[in-house]
Motif scaffolding. Structure first.
Motif, PDB file in Angstrom:
ATOM      1  N   GLU A 273     -13.296  12.600  -2.516  1.00 48.56           N
ATOM      2  CA  GLU A 273     -14.004  11.419  -3.006  1.00 48.56           C
ATOM      3  C   GLU A 273     -13.094  10.194  -3.003  1.00 48.56           C
ATOM      4  O   GLU A 273     -13.576   9.062  -2.900  1.00 48.56           O
ATOM      5  N   VAL A 274     -11.790  10.455  -3.130  1.00 47.57           N
ATOM      6  CA  VAL A 274     -10.829   9.365  -3.287  1.00 47.57           C
ATOM      7  C   VAL A 274      -9.618   9.608  -2.389  1.00 47.57           C
ATOM      8  O   VAL A 274      -9.087  10.721  -2.330  1.00 47.57           O
ATOM      9  N   LEU A 275      -9.194   8.566  -1.695  1.00 48.63           N
ATOM     10  CA  LEU A 275      -7.939   8.577  -0.955  1.00 48.63           C
ATOM     11  C   LEU A 275      -6.965   7.701  -1.723  1.00 48.63           C
ATOM     12  O   LEU A 275      -7.266   6.545  -2.027  1.00 48.63           O
ATOM     13  N   VAL A 276      -5.793   8.244  -2.017  1.00 51.37           N
ATOM     14  CA  VAL A 276      -4.800   7.488  -2.779  1.00 51.37           C
ATOM     15  C   VAL A 276      -3.519   7.370  -1.961  1.00 51.37           C
ATOM     16  O   VAL A 276      -3.226   8.205  -1.099  1.00 51.37           O
ATOM     17  N   GLY A 277      -2.767   6.302  -2.216  1.00 54.02           N
ATOM     18  CA  GLY A 277      -1.504   6.091  -1.517  1.00 54.02           C
ATOM     19  C   GLY A 277      -0.624   5.150  -2.309  1.00 54.02           C
ATOM     20  O   GLY A 277      -0.953   4.761  -3.436  1.00 54.02           O
ATOM     21  N   LEU A 278       0.493   4.740  -1.686  1.00 48.89           N
ATOM     22  CA  LEU A 278       1.479   3.903  -2.373  1.00 48.89           C
ATOM     23  C   LEU A 278       1.677   2.548  -1.717  1.00 48.89           C
ATOM     24  O   LEU A 278       2.526   1.778  -2.168  1.00 48.89           O
ATOM     25  N   ASP A 279       0.942   2.263  -0.670  1.00 46.47           N
ATOM     26  CA  ASP A 279       1.174   1.026   0.068  1.00 46.47           C
ATOM     27  C   ASP A 279      -0.161   0.440   0.501  1.00 46.47           C
ATOM     28  O   ASP A 279      -0.878   1.047   1.293  1.00 46.47           O
ATOM     29  N   MET A 280      -0.481  -0.753  -0.003  1.00 44.14           N
ATOM     30  CA  MET A 280      -1.800  -1.320   0.260  1.00 44.14           C
ATOM     31  C   MET A 280      -2.001  -1.726   1.713  1.00 44.14           C
ATOM     32  O   MET A 280      -3.133  -1.839   2.176  1.00 44.14           O
ATOM     33  N   ALA A 281      -0.939  -1.939   2.472  1.00 43.03           N
ATOM     34  CA  ALA A 281      -1.110  -2.255   3.889  1.00 43.03           C
ATOM     35  C   ALA A 281      -1.752  -1.075   4.609  1.00 43.03           C
ATOM     36  O   ALA A 281      -2.729  -1.232   5.349  1.00 43.03           O
ATOM     37  N   CYS A 282      -1.219   0.109   4.377  1.00 40.50           N
ATOM     38  CA  CYS A 282      -1.779   1.313   5.002  1.00 40.50           C
ATOM     39  C   CYS A 282      -3.178   1.605   4.453  1.00 40.50           C
ATOM     40  O   CYS A 282      -4.095   1.942   5.206  1.00 40.50           O
ATOM     41  N   LEU A 283      -3.322   1.501   3.142  1.00 42.03           N
ATOM     42  CA  LEU A 283      -4.619   1.798   2.529  1.00 42.03           C
ATOM     43  C   LEU A 283      -5.683   0.803   2.975  1.00 42.03           C
ATOM     44  O   LEU A 283      -6.842   1.171   3.159  1.00 42.03           O
ATOM     45  N   MET A 284      -5.307  -0.455   3.168  1.00 37.11           N
ATOM     46  CA  MET A 284      -6.238  -1.455   3.669  1.00 37.11           C
ATOM     47  C   MET A 284      -6.733  -1.081   5.064  1.00 37.11           C
ATOM     48  O   MET A 284      -7.921  -1.194   5.378  1.00 37.11           O
TER      49      MET A 284
END
Length: 242
Positions: free
Chosen positions: A202-213
């Motif tokens: 349901e959720v993808l989490v990460g540590l860097d908004m560039a990649c997550l964007m």
């Protein structure tokens, strides 16, 4: 102890909620983040494109901004990683090289600081959702941030963690790479989203908004109902830190 927030360009301009989440989580442990307003881009776009003279001028601003800080905390492994390039950037400038080495030693990615410095792995969060995790390249490979986010996720009550297939594969963003090699970048992020779908998370989490964007953009393009969050956001929401 003076602890400063290095917010990074993307979080400042597009995802300010990530910085706010970091502030709330760290405040729970008595850490009051200061925000030097003179800070600007870390210089990574210029550095990666070969414009090292321009990168040096930008880096000097960061050196000045955090000169008096005891710790510098960032929500981005990529931008924190750029600070680790500063000694190389100033290798022919002894004064600024020494300043760069000092900054490198006190600069931490968010989960690094939370786990390594504060010794916190359980923030008291409850998040009853199926979650998968994308380890961004710079954070995991350059900084070695691997165990910290997993320890934090494993301590979240109700969270069902699903490993992401081929998790260490790049998402295809790579800063200017996504512009210069758009077709290859698009194929890489499409493959990454295929793997996210495999998890049924349901959720993808990460540590860097560039990649997550980048991943979130492909998910939206494909009408996939996966929520994308920075780990700081998940922890703040799960711990009900307003």
């Amino acid at each position: 102890m003076k602890v400063s927030l290095f917010i990074t360009c993307l979080s400042d301009a597009i995802f300010p909620r990530v910085g706010e989440a970091m502030v709330r989580v760290l405040a729970k442990y008595g850490v009051q983040l200061e925000f030097p307003k003179v800070q600007t881009c870390c210089g990574q776009p210029a550095f990666n494109s070969g414009y090292w003279d321009d990168a040096r001028e930008t880096a000097k601003t960061i050196l000045n901004a955090f000169e008096d800080s005891d710790f510098v905390i960032s929500p981005s492994g990529s931008c924190t990683g750029m600070i680790h390039h500063y000694p190389k950037l100033f290798e022919n400038d002894p004064v600024n090289k020494a300043r760069a080495e000092k900054l490198q030693q006190k600069a931490y990615e968010f989960t690094q600081f939370l786990v390594q410095v504060l010794g916190v792995t359980d923030v008291g969060a409850v998040f009853p959702h199926k979650v998968t995790y994308h380890p961004s390249c710079h954070g995991s490979r350059l900084l070695g941030v691997k165990d910290e986010p997993m320890a934090l996720l494993q301590s979240v009550k109700g969270l069902e963690f699903v490993p992401l297939p081929f998790a260490e594969d790049c998402c295809g963003f790579g800063g200017t790479f996504a512009v210069k090699m758009a077709d290859i970048s698009g194929a890489m992020v499409s493959e990454k989203v295929d793997h996210v779908k495999e998890t049924e998370a349901e959720v993808l989490v990460g540590l860097d908004m560039a990649c997550l964007m980048n991943i979130a953009g492909n998910l939206r393009y494909r009408n996939e109902p996966v929520r994308v969050m920075h780990l700081a956001e998940l922890l703040a929401e799960g711990a009900k830190l307003a």
